[in-house]
Design a protein around this motif. Structure first.
Motif, PDB file in Angstrom:
ATOM      1  N   ASN A 123      10.210  15.596 -14.390  1.00 53.08           N
ATOM      2  CA  ASN A 123       9.004  14.772 -14.421  1.00 53.08           C
ATOM      3  C   ASN A 123       8.007  15.203 -15.491  1.00 53.08           C
ATOM      4  O   ASN A 123       7.293  14.367 -16.047  1.00 53.08           O
ATOM      5  N   TYR A 124       7.945  16.499 -15.760  1.00 51.17           N
ATOM      6  CA  TYR A 124       6.880  17.000 -16.644  1.00 51.17           C
ATOM      7  C   TYR A 124       7.396  17.797 -17.840  1.00 51.17           C
ATOM      8  O   TYR A 124       6.601  18.359 -18.599  1.00 51.17           O
TER       9      TYR A 124
ATOM     10  N   TYR B  61      -0.171  22.157 -17.141  1.00 55.36           N
ATOM     11  CA  TYR B  61      -1.491  21.646 -17.525  1.00 55.36           C
ATOM     12  C   TYR B  61      -2.607  22.618 -17.158  1.00 55.36           C
ATOM     13  O   TYR B  61      -2.592  23.221 -16.093  1.00 55.36           O
TER      14      TYR B  61
ATOM     15  N   LYS C 295       6.403  13.984  -8.263  1.00 60.01           N
ATOM     16  CA  LYS C 295       5.487  13.786  -9.392  1.00 60.01           C
ATOM     17  C   LYS C 295       4.131  14.454  -9.195  1.00 60.01           C
ATOM     18  O   LYS C 295       3.214  14.273 -10.003  1.00 60.01           O
TER      19      LYS C 295
ATOM     20  N   ARG D 273      -1.455  12.507 -13.513  1.00 56.59           N
ATOM     21  CA  ARG D 273      -0.215  12.518 -12.734  1.00 56.59           C
ATOM     22  C   ARG D 273       0.752  11.523 -13.379  1.00 56.59           C
ATOM     23  O   ARG D 273       0.321  10.407 -13.728  1.00 56.59           O
ATOM     24  N   CYS D 274       1.995  11.934 -13.615  1.00 57.66           N
ATOM     25  CA  CYS D 274       2.881  11.069 -14.364  1.00 57.66           C
ATOM     26  C   CYS D 274       3.120   9.771 -13.581  1.00 57.66           C
ATOM     27  O   CYS D 274       3.284   9.786 -12.365  1.00 57.66           O
ATOM     28  N   GLY D 275       3.033   8.664 -14.296  1.00 56.33           N
ATOM     29  CA  GLY D 275       3.193   7.362 -13.669  1.00 56.33           C
ATOM     30  C   GLY D 275       1.914   6.791 -13.099  1.00 56.33           C
ATOM     31  O   GLY D 275       1.890   5.663 -12.618  1.00 56.33           O
TER      32      GLY D 275
END
Ligand code: SAH
Length: 346
Positions: free
Chosen positions: A45-46, A51, A264, A343-345
């Motif tokens: 996902n990342y 981060y 995620k 946050r992805c998405g």
């Protein structure tokens, strides 16, 4: 047990029995497998990015009396401080020049800051630094207040649920606080459109393995955007002074299982984890965490935001903290990323 981990990884679903078994596992090799699966899901996902968020602890005044927390209102020995509008903006200025693009404003529940003041602080930061995300972590508020913060530009809100078990909640908090209100807050925050963080302390007094299972099932159901998990650490000036800290292993297992159930999620390797073990944050990253939150608070007040004993990173300038954290992230095999990191998405 590895096949159960495989299954959870593939389906993102787990039964209470499966989670209990994994939490109670004592075989180090199974743990390593769990962590490696969590890492893999995180990487999917990342892409190996971790981060960085600049944390500004802007007040340690608090109207609440949580039994675990060093800045609870009953702690008459706590030296209290609060930062003004300009001081907070000064922290952001310093953070921005160091490369931070997320500012997390955390504090006790301090009635000194009206909703108007919070909104003014948020909108000033957003005006000055439109490319930055602002995260608030200032506790339980009415829905209308959350709406105002959101409309003034706040992007994210951290509010750990602390425990998903109502009875356990009542053992950690004074009678005037309620589990139902905490849950109401989380629901409101999500509906309003914030990226929302829930989370808990591992090893808090009276917590059972079954309670941790309930936490995981809650997280799987609520699907927060962020999940804060750290060990409970006692504070000498609280009713829980005599209790033991949460365990590193249990904290890592909760991080890893949270990663499998909420793939995620942005999950910090917490300062509390770094406090109970010198390599705690690196171990958190290796168990599926992907966020670190270096401190941007002014040096003079760092030690005063004293939630628990022996908190790390209270003696260094923000720039030193950042350099140290970057080194730790690289040494653990990940890439530090200073961008907003939504946050992805989302
Ligand atoms: N007032 C805000 C911010 C709380 S401080 C709020 O209510 O959300 C952030 C987190 O620190 C808390 O949610 C709690 O989980 C954690 N914390 C407090 N005391 C702690 C302790 N003794 N050990 C470990 N974590 C603690």
């Amino acid at each position: 047990m590895k096949n159960i981990i495989e299954k959870i990884k593939k389906t993102r679903l787990a039964t209470g029995e499966e989670l209990l078994m994994l939490l109670k596992n004592t075989d180090g090799e199974i743990d390593e497998y769990l962590f490696s699966c969590a890492r893999e899901v995180c990487r999917e996902n990342y892409n190996g990015k971790v981060y960085l968020r600049g944390l500004i602890e802007f007040t340690n005044y608090c109207k609440n009396d949580c039994l675990y927390c060093g800045i609870r209102r009953s702690n008459k020995n706590a030296k209290r401080y609060r930062l003004g509008h300009e001081e907070i903006l000064e922290c952001c200025k310093n953070g921005y020049s160091l490369g931070f693009r997320t500012f997390v404003l955390q504090g006790g529940e301090d009635g000194f800051y009206s909703d108007d003041m919070i909104c003014e602080i948020v909108s000033s930061i957003k005006k000055e630094y439109p490319d930055c995300a602002v995260t608030l972590s200032i506790g339980e508020k009415p829905r209308e207040s959350y709406e105002r913060y959101f409309n003034s530009g706040a992007d994210r809100y951290l509010l750990r649920h602390e425990t998903a078990n109502k009875e356990h909640y009542s053992k950690l908090h004074p009678p005037e606080m309620s589990f139902d209100n905490r849950m109401r807050c989380l629901k409101d925050l999500k509906e309003i459109g914030f990226q929302v963080g829930a989370g808990l302390m591992v090893g808090s007094p009276f917590q059972t393995a079954e309670n941790l299972v309930e936490d995981l099932l809650f997280l799987a159901d609520f699907q927060p955007d962020m999940i804060g998990i750290g060990p409970f650490i006692p504070h000498g000036e609280t009713p829980f002074a005599g209790f033991e800290s949460g365990k590193v292993r249990d904290t890592l297992a909760m991080v890893a299982l949270s990663r499998l159930l909420v793939p995620k999620a942005l999950i910090p390797a917490t300062t509390a984890l770094g406090t109970i073990h010198p390599k705690g944050r690196e171990m958190g990253l290796n168990a599926g965490a992907n966020v670190v939150m270096p401190n941007l608070s002014p040096l003079g007040v760092r030690k005063l935001y004293d939630l628990y004993e022996n908190k790390i990173c209270t003696g260094e300038e923000a720039a030193e903290c950042l350099a140290c954290i970057k080194g730790r992230i690289a040494s653990a095999g990940f890439e530090a990323d200073m961008s907003r990191g939504d946050r992805c998405g989302f």
